[in-house]
Enzyme design. Structure first.
Site, PDB file in Angstrom:
ATOM      1  N   SER A  97       0.850  -1.190   0.000  1.00  0.00           N
ATOM      2  CA  SER A  97       0.000   0.000   0.000  1.00  0.00           C
ATOM      3  C   SER A  97       0.889   1.244   0.000  1.00  0.00           C
ATOM      4  O   SER A  97       1.674   1.422  -0.921  1.00  0.00           O
ATOM      5  CB  SER A  97      -0.951  -0.041   1.191  1.00  0.00           C
ATOM      6  N   ASP A 240     -10.111  -5.071  -4.927  1.00  0.00           N
ATOM      7  CA  ASP A 240      -9.598  -4.157  -3.911  1.00  0.00           C
ATOM      8  C   ASP A 240     -10.462  -2.904  -3.876  1.00  0.00           C
ATOM      9  O   ASP A 240     -10.619  -2.223  -4.886  1.00  0.00           O
ATOM     10  CB  ASP A 240      -8.142  -3.789  -4.253  1.00  0.00           C
ATOM     11  N   HIS A 272      -8.025  -5.696   0.179  1.00  0.00           N
ATOM     12  CA  HIS A 272      -6.802  -4.911   0.368  1.00  0.00           C
ATOM     13  C   HIS A 272      -6.067  -5.279   1.659  1.00  0.00           C
ATOM     14  O   HIS A 272      -4.878  -5.616   1.625  1.00  0.00           O
ATOM     15  CB  HIS A 272      -7.156  -3.414   0.369  1.00  0.00           C
TER      16      HIS A 272
END
Length: 338
Positions: A97, A240, A272
């Site tokens: 991320s 996601d 995610h």
């Protein structure tokens, strides 16, 4: 190995150099959760560098600088005599991320900025790709704080963007951005739950986002302008809700078209937050193969064998669970000699 935490905040309380200390007052910092993955890397017998890749001013979302910070951190680690590392020691990168974004910048900047570093592979977990698209995607959602935090940080990086905020944000909007600079990631997510930035600007948000100054920032912070000269593993959940798979598809294509060695794992089942820990065993195996110099197949897109259905995932999670138990109990993290 350099592990990039998902700092995703402006406050220094979320920087790994503080958040990972014993008794750090950083509740809501993602780095504290990621310590368990750092411990897993340590258990492999690797020296692990965990940089404050946002710099001292919390430049969340800024381009290039995270890459410089990561690469400079590796130079410092390799030069630290007590580690006993050679200048040409093999190096891997890993992040997810916001940490995947920083890892991607390091991979892109490596050849020009630190070509002397022997980086053998980089794992880019859900590396955002296009922050402009992500801003629009998350605004007004349960993660509305993330784009708001990016704006608060980028306003300090781009003077023209700061001027747009001064001219078009309401008084409440400007006050909110100032408060965000002191919040941890989780604290901001709770306080800005489903906040719509359209309520905090005049004229409507869509018009503000089309201003040349804002478009310049969105174009400038987008990954893919340079192609990594090292092998990369990109990990992304197809469904996601935070990072659009289309953006990561475009990034993987740009890297591959430019000649990079890309292995792209498009996970069909995970979301995610779930994909990061579930993909950790695969990530560690991939990095181990890079350190061992095993052959790598280029340009692979894998979507048919999700991590949740891979028996090797659970074998790796069992080992990771043992590491977690030792960390929680205060015991030493097990390791295998190099």
């Amino acid at each position: 190995m350099s592990y990039q935490c998902a700092i995703d905040a402006v406050t220094s309380r979320c920087f790994p150099s503080y958040a990972l200390r014993r008794r750090a007052k950083a509740v809501g910092s993602l780095a504290q959760l990621e310590y368990l993955l750092v411990a897993a890397a340590l258990a492999e017998g690797w020296v692990v560098s965990v940089p404050d890749h946002e710099g001292p001013d919390g430049m969340w979302g800024a381009p290039y600088e995270p890459g410089y910070a990561v690469l400079d951190g590796l130079r410092a680690a390799l030069g630290f005599e007590r580690f006993g590392l050679a200048a040409d020691s093999q190096v891997g990168l890993w992040g997810y991320s916001g940490g995947g974004l920083a890892s991607a910048w390091a991979a892109e900047m490596h050849q020009d900025y630190a070509p002397e570093l022997n980086i053998v592979g980089a794992v880019l977990g859900s590396p955002v790709g296009d922050l402009g698209n992500t801003f629009r995607r998350l605004n007004g959602s349960y993660l509305a704080a993330l784009p708001a935090l990016v704006v608060a940080a980028l306003a300090k990086t781009y003077p023209d963007l700061n001027r747009v905020i001064d001219e078009h944000a309401t008084e409440d909007g400007r006050a909110l951005l100032r408060r965000l600079e002191q919040m941890t990631t989780l604290e901001a997510i709770i306080r800005l739950f489903r906040t719509d930035m359209d309520d905090l600007v005049r004229p409507p948000l869509d018009e503000v986002l089309e201003l040349p100054e804002v478009q310049y920032v969105f174009d400038n912070i987008k990954l893919g302008s340079r192609v990594p000269s090292l092998p990369v593993l990109i990990v992304q959940a197809v469904h996601d809700s935070v990072i659009a798979v289309d953006d990561i598809d475009d990034l993987a294509h740009a890297y591959s078209a430019g000649g990079a060695q890309v292995t792209y794992h498009r996970d069909m089942f995970s979301e995610h937050m779930l994909l990061h820990p579930m993909s950790a065993p695969m990530t560690l195996r991939w990095l181990t193969d890079r350190f061992a110099g095993r052959p790598i197949e280029e340009h692979i897109v894998r979507t048919t064998w999700p991590t949740l259905l891979n028996p090797m995932t659970y074998a790796g999670m069992w080992r990771l669970g043992g590491i977690v138990a030792r960390v929680v109990s205060g015991g030493r993290v097990p390791f295998r000699p190099l």
